[in-house]
Design a protein around this motif. Sequence first.
Motif, PDB file in Angstrom:
ATOM      1  N   ALA A  25       1.274  -0.292  -0.403  1.00  0.00           N
ATOM      2  CA  ALA A  25       0.223  -1.303  -0.420  1.00  0.00           C
ATOM      3  C   ALA A  25      -0.522  -1.337  -1.748  1.00  0.00           C
ATOM      4  N   ALA A  26      -0.398  -0.270  -2.548  1.00  0.00           N
ATOM      5  CA  ALA A  26      -1.099  -0.240  -3.829  1.00  0.00           C
ATOM      6  C   ALA A  26      -0.547  -1.250  -4.817  1.00  0.00           C
ATOM      7  N   ALA A  27       0.633  -1.833  -4.481  1.00  0.00           N
ATOM      8  CA  ALA A  27       1.244  -2.795  -5.393  1.00  0.00           C
ATOM      9  C   ALA A  27       0.369  -4.023  -5.581  1.00  0.00           C
ATOM     10  N   GLN A  28      -0.470  -4.331  -4.614  1.00  0.00           N
ATOM     11  CA  GLN A  28      -1.392  -5.446  -4.739  1.00  0.00           C
ATOM     12  C   GLN A  28      -2.759  -4.989  -4.262  1.00  0.00           C
ATOM     13  N   THR A  29      -3.797  -5.624  -4.765  1.00  0.00           N
ATOM     14  CA  THR A  29      -5.136  -5.336  -4.274  1.00  0.00           C
ATOM     15  C   THR A  29      -5.247  -5.852  -2.846  1.00  0.00           C
ATOM     16  N   SER A  30      -5.610  -4.981  -1.935  1.00  0.00           N
ATOM     17  CA  SER A  30      -5.636  -5.351  -0.526  1.00  0.00           C
ATOM     18  C   SER A  30      -7.025  -5.788  -0.090  1.00  0.00           C
ATOM     19  N   ASN A  31      -7.060  -6.868   0.671  1.00  0.00           N
ATOM     20  CA  ASN A  31      -8.309  -7.324   1.287  1.00  0.00           C
ATOM     21  C   ASN A  31      -8.344  -7.042   2.782  1.00  0.00           C
ATOM     22  N   TYR A 351       2.671  -2.592   7.178  1.00  0.00           N
ATOM     23  CA  TYR A 351       2.763  -3.989   7.609  1.00  0.00           C
ATOM     24  C   TYR A 351       2.384  -4.961   6.500  1.00  0.00           C
ATOM     25  N   GLU A 352       1.358  -4.629   5.744  1.00  0.00           N
ATOM     26  CA  GLU A 352       0.906  -5.565   4.707  1.00  0.00           C
ATOM     27  C   GLU A 352       1.978  -5.832   3.641  1.00  0.00           C
ATOM     28  N   PRO A 353       2.651  -4.803   3.100  1.00  0.00           N
ATOM     29  CA  PRO A 353       3.732  -5.091   2.152  1.00  0.00           C
ATOM     30  C   PRO A 353       4.864  -5.897   2.783  1.00  0.00           C
ATOM     31  N   TRP A 354       5.182  -5.611   4.036  1.00  0.00           N
ATOM     32  CA  TRP A 354       6.241  -6.371   4.719  1.00  0.00           C
ATOM     33  C   TRP A 354       5.844  -7.833   4.885  1.00  0.00           C
ATOM     34  N   LEU A 355       4.596  -8.069   5.304  1.00  0.00           N
ATOM     35  CA  LEU A 355       4.111  -9.436   5.482  1.00  0.00           C
ATOM     36  C   LEU A 355       4.148 -10.194   4.158  1.00  0.00           C
ATOM     37  N   ASN A 356       3.663  -9.569   3.095  1.00  0.00           N
ATOM     38  CA  ASN A 356       3.678 -10.214   1.786  1.00  0.00           C
ATOM     39  C   ASN A 356       5.102 -10.490   1.313  1.00  0.00           C
ATOM     40  N   TYR A 369      -4.925  -9.353   9.253  1.00  0.00           N
ATOM     41  CA  TYR A 369      -3.874  -9.621   8.279  1.00  0.00           C
ATOM     42  C   TYR A 369      -3.881 -11.055   7.764  1.00  0.00           C
ATOM     43  N   ALA A 370      -4.798 -11.874   8.255  1.00  0.00           N
ATOM     44  CA  ALA A 370      -4.968 -13.213   7.687  1.00  0.00           C
ATOM     45  C   ALA A 370      -5.460 -13.149   6.251  1.00  0.00           C
ATOM     46  N   GLU A 371      -5.966 -11.987   5.843  1.00  0.00           N
ATOM     47  CA  GLU A 371      -6.462 -11.810   4.469  1.00  0.00           C
ATOM     48  C   GLU A 371      -5.391 -11.284   3.526  1.00  0.00           C
ATOM     49  N   ALA A 372      -4.161 -11.208   3.976  1.00  0.00           N
ATOM     50  CA  ALA A 372      -3.077 -10.714   3.124  1.00  0.00           C
ATOM     51  C   ALA A 372      -2.864 -11.631   1.922  1.00  0.00           C
ATOM     52  N   ALA A 373      -2.376 -11.057   0.838  1.00  0.00           N
ATOM     53  CA  ALA A 373      -2.228 -11.797  -0.419  1.00  0.00           C
ATOM     54  C   ALA A 373      -1.277 -12.980  -0.305  1.00  0.00           C
TER      55      ALA A 373
END
Length: 446
Positions: A25-31, A351-356, A369-373
């Motif tokens: 998840a560090a690959a992008q700034t997470s909200n 989950y966040e990296p997978w969703l992105n 997760y609606a705040e995902a990049a």
Amino acid sequence: MRNDITRRDALALGLSAATFAATGAAAQTSNIKAADVAAPKREIEKGATLRMLRPVRFVQADEDVFRANAAKFTKDTGVEVKVDFVGWEDINQQTAVTANSGAGPDIIIGFSDAPHIYIDKLIELTDVADYVGKRYGGWLPLAQRYGKKNKSDAWIGLPFGATAGPLIYRRSILQSVGFDKVPEDHAGILDLCQKLQKAGKPAGFALGNAKGDGNGFANWALWSHNAALLDEEGNVVINSKETIAALNWVKQLYPTFIPGTTSWNDVSNNRAYSSQEIALTANGVSLYFSLKNDPATKAIAEDSEHQLLPKGLAKVSPMAGLTLNAMLFKHSQYPNAAKAFLQYMLEKDQYEPWLNANSGYWAQPLGAYAEAAVWSQDPKVKLFKDTMNSTYYDGYAGPISTATGAVSADYVLIQMCASVATGAATPEAAAAEAEQRCKRYFRRQR
């Protein structure tokens, strides 16, 4: 609804699977905000191994990141996990074999209503669902409908995401016939389609036995006229004045379509839109990205817009989402390990990296997760973010069951529409036949 995106395309959409695997998840700034909630206490069985079956990817990064996350779970817990990806047409059959034989994968990610069909073969997942729901902003409406046992707070499935099939249209072509967008009313839609046909750039919607596109069109035609397969008590109400009105509209609409839609499958409209034979259809986000990432069709993508399915007489856009829904079978020797794996895959770091990585193809089941990049990277994709906020579902508006699954699998509703569209039956005769077919399924269920 499908249009495969290659690994090259996936790389062009954002971070590569290798980057996700290496940096998480560090690959992008997470909200994403995760609440401080105590996780369920469970002891993973000694020597546990797991096998999972799930539908094949249509975005390469879906599989890459999913596999990377599974490998992380093995590294963290010592539990070996084998994930097999199978064709969309095969997943239902393999789920049935697994359920009926009492052997096979511990976990299957099936589609939408599958847990309701095999409910007696499944281990409840309420502890996982309660924890993840409290931690990540609550489960969205469609996730609750497909995840929970009917009229109960017991979870029999864990939805991982859903893909929608909204309208996609050529902006310049609509403008050339006097429209800035597709109208919300049935008369306006018919008027637009008639003008598109005259301009030589017609609409095209599947009227063939297409799991995604055919059933999706039939449901939209019915729901936008306030027609439904069932009432809330589960009575078959398909033979109604609302259904007759919907069928009369389909009969008027069909002559404006490009020829051949009664034999269309789930790739036919993709091909017709990509080759510029049609200017309006309904499809998942994969079509847009396949156009965007091919230099030969990038201009088509730039001229394309997405729009929620028009409401017609409904209060909101009547659009369900094809949902990935995880089931844990009673024959599993390692239920605690399986629950731990599902919970792990829905946690933020996985989950966040997978969703992105999915670039909008799958939309999240949990509010946080609606705040995902992914939802801020391309304005034309943002519409897909709210897929699982829908209150419409296969079998609407009654309880989901084996019978509602059979109606969808046997294409009862789209065949009803096609028979009227082609003049093979009157709306009244087609609705009556659909009613008889549906009632047979429900009698078998009792």
